[in-house]
Design a protein around this motif. Structure first.
Motif, PDB file in Angstrom:
ATOM      1  N   PHE A  29      -0.922 -10.027  -3.800  1.00  0.00           N
ATOM      2  CA  PHE A  29      -1.350  -9.561  -2.478  1.00  0.00           C
ATOM      3  C   PHE A  29      -1.927  -8.157  -2.577  1.00  0.00           C
ATOM      4  O   PHE A  29      -1.563  -7.371  -3.466  1.00  0.00           O
ATOM      5  N   ASP A  30      -2.826  -7.857  -1.630  1.00  0.00           N
ATOM      6  CA  ASP A  30      -3.413  -6.521  -1.549  1.00  0.00           C
ATOM      7  C   ASP A  30      -2.786  -5.676  -0.453  1.00  0.00           C
ATOM      8  O   ASP A  30      -2.773  -4.446  -0.548  1.00  0.00           O
ATOM      9  N   TRP A  31      -2.292  -6.330   0.589  1.00  0.00           N
ATOM     10  CA  TRP A  31      -1.727  -5.610   1.732  1.00  0.00           C
ATOM     11  C   TRP A  31      -0.499  -6.361   2.260  1.00  0.00           C
ATOM     12  O   TRP A  31      -0.395  -7.576   2.131  1.00  0.00           O
ATOM     13  N   LEU A  32       0.384  -5.571   2.898  1.00  0.00           N
ATOM     14  CA  LEU A  32       1.549  -6.141   3.575  1.00  0.00           C
ATOM     15  C   LEU A  32       1.666  -5.508   4.955  1.00  0.00           C
ATOM     16  O   LEU A  32       1.662  -4.277   5.086  1.00  0.00           O
ATOM     17  N   ILE A  33       1.758  -6.358   5.961  1.00  0.00           N
ATOM     18  CA  ILE A  33       2.016  -5.913   7.337  1.00  0.00           C
ATOM     19  C   ILE A  33       3.460  -6.284   7.676  1.00  0.00           C
ATOM     20  O   ILE A  33       3.832  -7.464   7.622  1.00  0.00           O
ATOM     21  N   ILE A  34       4.268  -5.287   8.005  1.00  0.00           N
ATOM     22  CA  ILE A  34       5.654  -5.533   8.428  1.00  0.00           C
ATOM     23  C   ILE A  34       5.732  -5.190   9.903  1.00  0.00           C
ATOM     24  O   ILE A  34       5.735  -4.012  10.287  1.00  0.00           O
ATOM     25  N   HIS A  35       5.769  -6.208  10.747  1.00  0.00           N
ATOM     26  CA  HIS A  35       5.771  -5.993  12.200  1.00  0.00           C
ATOM     27  C   HIS A  35       7.204  -5.884  12.703  1.00  0.00           C
ATOM     28  O   HIS A  35       8.090  -6.629  12.266  1.00  0.00           O
ATOM     29  N   SER A  36       7.440  -4.976  13.624  1.00  0.00           N
ATOM     30  CA  SER A  36       8.808  -4.726  14.115  1.00  0.00           C
ATOM     31  C   SER A  36       9.324  -5.806  15.041  1.00  0.00           C
ATOM     32  O   SER A  36      10.531  -5.902  15.273  1.00  0.00           O
ATOM     33  N   ASN A  54      12.746  -5.717  13.161  1.00  0.00           N
ATOM     34  CA  ASN A  54      12.752  -6.446  11.895  1.00  0.00           C
ATOM     35  C   ASN A  54      13.453  -5.588  10.823  1.00  0.00           C
ATOM     36  O   ASN A  54      13.117  -4.419  10.640  1.00  0.00           O
ATOM     37  N   PRO A  55      14.439  -6.132  10.110  1.00  0.00           N
ATOM     38  CA  PRO A  55      15.156  -5.320   9.121  1.00  0.00           C
ATOM     39  C   PRO A  55      14.259  -4.761   8.026  1.00  0.00           C
ATOM     40  O   PRO A  55      14.535  -3.690   7.480  1.00  0.00           O
ATOM     41  N   HIS A  56      13.174  -5.442   7.688  1.00  0.00           N
ATOM     42  CA  HIS A  56      12.226  -4.889   6.714  1.00  0.00           C
ATOM     43  C   HIS A  56      11.568  -3.629   7.280  1.00  0.00           C
ATOM     44  O   HIS A  56      11.349  -2.649   6.556  1.00  0.00           O
ATOM     45  N   PHE A  57      11.262  -3.638   8.549  1.00  0.00           N
ATOM     46  CA  PHE A  57      10.690  -2.469   9.226  1.00  0.00           C
ATOM     47  C   PHE A  57      11.697  -1.320   9.221  1.00  0.00           C
ATOM     48  O   PHE A  57      11.344  -0.161   8.972  1.00  0.00           O
ATOM     49  N   ARG A  58      12.973  -1.634   9.457  1.00  0.00           N
ATOM     50  CA  ARG A  58      14.006  -0.599   9.546  1.00  0.00           C
ATOM     51  C   ARG A  58      14.268   0.073   8.203  1.00  0.00           C
ATOM     52  O   ARG A  58      14.749   1.207   8.170  1.00  0.00           O
ATOM     53  N   THR A  59      13.984  -0.610   7.103  1.00  0.00           N
ATOM     54  CA  THR A  59      14.163   0.051   5.807  1.00  0.00           C
ATOM     55  C   THR A  59      13.096   1.116   5.563  1.00  0.00           C
ATOM     56  O   THR A  59      13.280   1.985   4.718  1.00  0.00           O
ATOM     57  N   TRP A  60      12.004   1.054   6.310  1.00  0.00           N
ATOM     58  CA  TRP A  60      10.925   2.027   6.140  1.00  0.00           C
ATOM     59  C   TRP A  60      11.072   3.232   7.059  1.00  0.00           C
ATOM     60  O   TRP A  60      10.845   4.360   6.629  1.00  0.00           O
ATOM     61  N   ALA A  67       9.816  -1.534  19.259  1.00  0.00           N
ATOM     62  CA  ALA A  67       9.139  -2.822  19.462  1.00  0.00           C
ATOM     63  C   ALA A  67       7.633  -2.606  19.471  1.00  0.00           C
ATOM     64  O   ALA A  67       7.141  -1.591  19.962  1.00  0.00           O
ATOM     65  N   GLY A  68       6.910  -3.559  18.915  1.00  0.00           N
ATOM     66  CA  GLY A  68       5.453  -3.526  18.966  1.00  0.00           C
ATOM     67  C   GLY A  68       4.779  -2.700  17.908  1.00  0.00           C
ATOM     68  O   GLY A  68       3.567  -2.511  17.947  1.00  0.00           O
ATOM     69  N   GLY A  69       5.546  -2.213  16.927  1.00  0.00           N
ATOM     70  CA  GLY A  69       4.966  -1.393  15.871  1.00  0.00           C
ATOM     71  C   GLY A  69       4.887  -2.136  14.556  1.00  0.00           C
ATOM     72  O   GLY A  69       5.321  -3.283  14.428  1.00  0.00           O
ATOM     73  N   ALA A  70       4.346  -1.462  13.550  1.00  0.00           N
ATOM     74  CA  ALA A  70       4.223  -2.086  12.232  1.00  0.00           C
ATOM     75  C   ALA A  70       4.066  -1.017  11.162  1.00  0.00           C
ATOM     76  O   ALA A  70       3.508   0.055  11.408  1.00  0.00           O
ATOM     77  N   VAL A  71       4.589  -1.336   9.987  1.00  0.00           N
ATOM     78  CA  VAL A  71       4.309  -0.566   8.774  1.00  0.00           C
ATOM     79  C   VAL A  71       3.342  -1.396   7.943  1.00  0.00           C
ATOM     80  O   VAL A  71       3.555  -2.599   7.748  1.00  0.00           O
ATOM     81  N   ILE A  72       2.290  -0.751   7.466  1.00  0.00           N
ATOM     82  CA  ILE A  72       1.250  -1.435   6.697  1.00  0.00           C
ATOM     83  C   ILE A  72       1.134  -0.751   5.342  1.00  0.00           C
ATOM     84  O   ILE A  72       0.883   0.456   5.265  1.00  0.00           O
ATOM     85  N   VAL A  73       1.342  -1.520   4.279  1.00  0.00           N
ATOM     86  CA  VAL A  73       1.388  -0.976   2.925  1.00  0.00           C
ATOM     87  C   VAL A  73       0.358  -1.700   2.063  1.00  0.00           C
ATOM     88  O   VAL A  73       0.246  -2.930   2.117  1.00  0.00           O
ATOM     89  N   GLY A  74      -0.374  -0.939   1.267  1.00  0.00           N
ATOM     90  CA  GLY A  74      -1.334  -1.533   0.347  1.00  0.00           C
ATOM     91  C   GLY A  74      -0.968  -1.245  -1.093  1.00  0.00           C
ATOM     92  O   GLY A  74      -0.124  -0.389  -1.384  1.00  0.00           O
ATOM     93  N   VAL A  75      -1.600  -1.948  -2.007  1.00  0.00           N
ATOM     94  CA  VAL A  75      -1.334  -1.726  -3.425  1.00  0.00           C
ATOM     95  C   VAL A  75      -1.987  -0.439  -3.912  1.00  0.00           C
ATOM     96  O   VAL A  75      -1.687   0.038  -4.996  1.00  0.00           O
ATOM     97  N   THR A  76      -2.894   0.140  -3.106  1.00  0.00           N
ATOM     98  CA  THR A  76      -3.540   1.399  -3.475  1.00  0.00           C
ATOM     99  C   THR A  76      -2.594   2.569  -3.217  1.00  0.00           C
ATOM    100  O   THR A  76      -1.502   2.402  -2.676  1.00  0.00           O
ATOM    101  N   ASP A  77      -3.043   3.765  -3.592  1.00  0.00           N
ATOM    102  CA  ASP A  77      -2.213   4.957  -3.441  1.00  0.00           C
ATOM    103  C   ASP A  77      -2.333   5.604  -2.063  1.00  0.00           C
ATOM    104  O   ASP A  77      -1.804   6.687  -1.848  1.00  0.00           O
TER     105      ASP A  77
END
Length: 439
Positions: A29-36, A54-60, A67-77
């Motif tokens: 994968f190139d990107w990951l969207i973790i929605h709350s 979402n517990p994945h969101f809470r680890t970040w 509610a309604g937010g997201a963490v977005i992570v890519g393989v780039t720096d």
């Protein structure tokens, strides 16, 4: 966030980025969207259900109810994006723009409506993964592969080892919970009802049903034999003989999970609690790095068999009490579980990073953790001894059990003692006992 925690958080984010980028690369994968997740509402009503992100969101991010937010992570720096919802709303409090030290690690992007997230994911090129529940907007759910099992298994396997930031959050959660436990014990000794004990706990913690990590178990007398008792009667019984409380607290989305049992009098039940406390401490000390948790669970049954034999609850040997299943009738649940952003944290039954399962043994089906303990793991140790008629009935004709002794214990319900422990490279840190000692 104080400076000490901010420093730990900075290291935590570095670890999170390393883990997630490695997982993304290995899974292609190139990107990951973790929605709350979004608020849910009661059926045919406009009353929202208490939201937990979402517990994945809470680890970040330390936004456990966002509610309604997201963490977005890519393989780039590039810095991870944090999309957070700030609705135009005069009915409810609108979340403020994060301004604490932790927020500097993110590319912050505010949106006014949950569907506006589309403008912050439209530029994601390549293969995209999405981790979310089904409340996420369609634009998120359609942006990539939803909850890919290989990626989730990889992340869940790594979550078994906590960062210094996560462990410190759980230390602080334990400190909050211990304040509640002290207040609850005093309320019990003052003759309060289950409901009033619960209120005393919440007041001491400064947390309520919407913010506690799970629904408090506040059980007087025979109710202690109901493993997940949550009825909380409003009227105190004529005689409060015994009290079992299983209650936790949260800090930045991380949980504490603590159980204690008390007897009002200095009687045989109090002596039995003391013996169970000693047994529990022995098991905690044995939960070192490299220990197989299934073996630790079986060791607990061996120790419980010795206790049952010594206290005359069984007339057979300790070995026979285990072999005949008597210890499982008195102690039917698992020894414990991982804990973190979830009370029952993920990955407990994984055999490897690929997601193969290592289920509990057939004779102990409720064991939530079957892995070998690693340095950095945080888990609970919670042996119990209960008088549960449904489980004892199959042995009603067995002469190996001293039914008179069992009958004397029945009015007290049961005993459970639970601590949260941090497995270190050279031993065990008891997050719970340390806070009781410091309080």
């Amino acid at each position: 966030m104080d400076q000490a925690l901010a420093t730990l958080y900075s290291d935590h984010i570095d670890t999170m980025l390393q883990r997630h980028r490695m997982a993304l690369q290995e899974q292609g994968f190139d990107w990951l969207i973790i929605h709350s997740g979004l608020l849910r509402y009661e059926f045919l009503d406009d009353r929202p259900v208490a939201h937990v992100a979402n517990p994945h969101f809470r680890t970040w991010v330390p936004l456990p109810d966002h509610a309604g937010g997201a963490v977005i992570v890519g393989v780039t720096d590039s810095a991870p994006r944090l999309v957070f919802l700030q609705p135009r709303d005069y009915w409810h409090e609108v979340p403020a723009t994060p301004a604490e030290a932790w927020a500097r690690h993110f590319d912050l992007r505010a949106i006014a409506a949950s569907d506006d997230i589309v403008s912050h994911i439209a530029d994601l090129e390549g293969r995209v993964a999405v981790i979310s529940d089904t409340t996420a907007p369609a634009s998120v759910l359609d942006a990539g592969e939803h909850n890919p099992q290989g990626l989730i298994a990889h992340l869940h396997w790594q979550r078994a080892v906590k960062t210094g930031y996560e462990i410190e959050c759980m230390r602080r959660a334990n400190a909050i919970a211990v304040r509640g436990h002290r207040a609850a014990e005093q309320a019990f000794r003052d003759g309060a009802s289950e409901f009033d004990i619960h209120i005393a706990y919440c007041k001491a913690c400064g947390q309520d049903t919407n913010t506690l990590p799970y629904d408090n178990i506040v059980a007087l007398n025979e109710h202690g034999a109901i493993l997940h008792y949550t009825a909380r009667e409003n009227h105190a019984p004529a005689e409060s003989r015994a009290f079992l409380i299983d209650a936790g607290a949260s800090y930045n989305g991380y949980a504490a999970d603590i159980t204690r049992t008390y007897s009002r009098a200095d009687d045989d039940f109090a002596a039995l609690i003391a013996l169970m406390d000693e047994l529990q401490l022995q098991i905690c000390a044995d939960a070192t790095a490299g220990t197989d948790y299934v073996s630790l669970h079986r060791q607990t049954h061996d120790r419980l068999g010795l206790l049952l034999e010594d206290q005359g609850l069984v007339k057979c040997s300790a070995e026979a009490a285990v072999a005949q299943g008597y210890t499982r009738a008195f102690f039917p649940h698992g020894l414990g579980h991982y804990i973190g952003t979830q009370v029952h944290d993920v990955g407990g039954h994984q055999a490897n990073i690929g997601g193969d399962e290592q289920p509990p043994p057939p004779d102990h089906p409720f064991l939530r953790l079957t892995r070998e303990l690693e340095a950095g793991a945080v888990c609970t140790i919670e042996p119990g001894l209960y008088i549960i008629d449904m489980l004892l009935e199959p042995y009603a004709r067995h002469a190996d059990l001293d039914w008179a002794a069992i009958d004397r214990l029945r009015p007290y319900g049961g005993i459970r003692i639970e601590d949260d422990i941090h497995v270190t490279s050279n031993g065990v840190e008891n997050l719970t006992r340390d806070q009781f000692a410091a309080y």
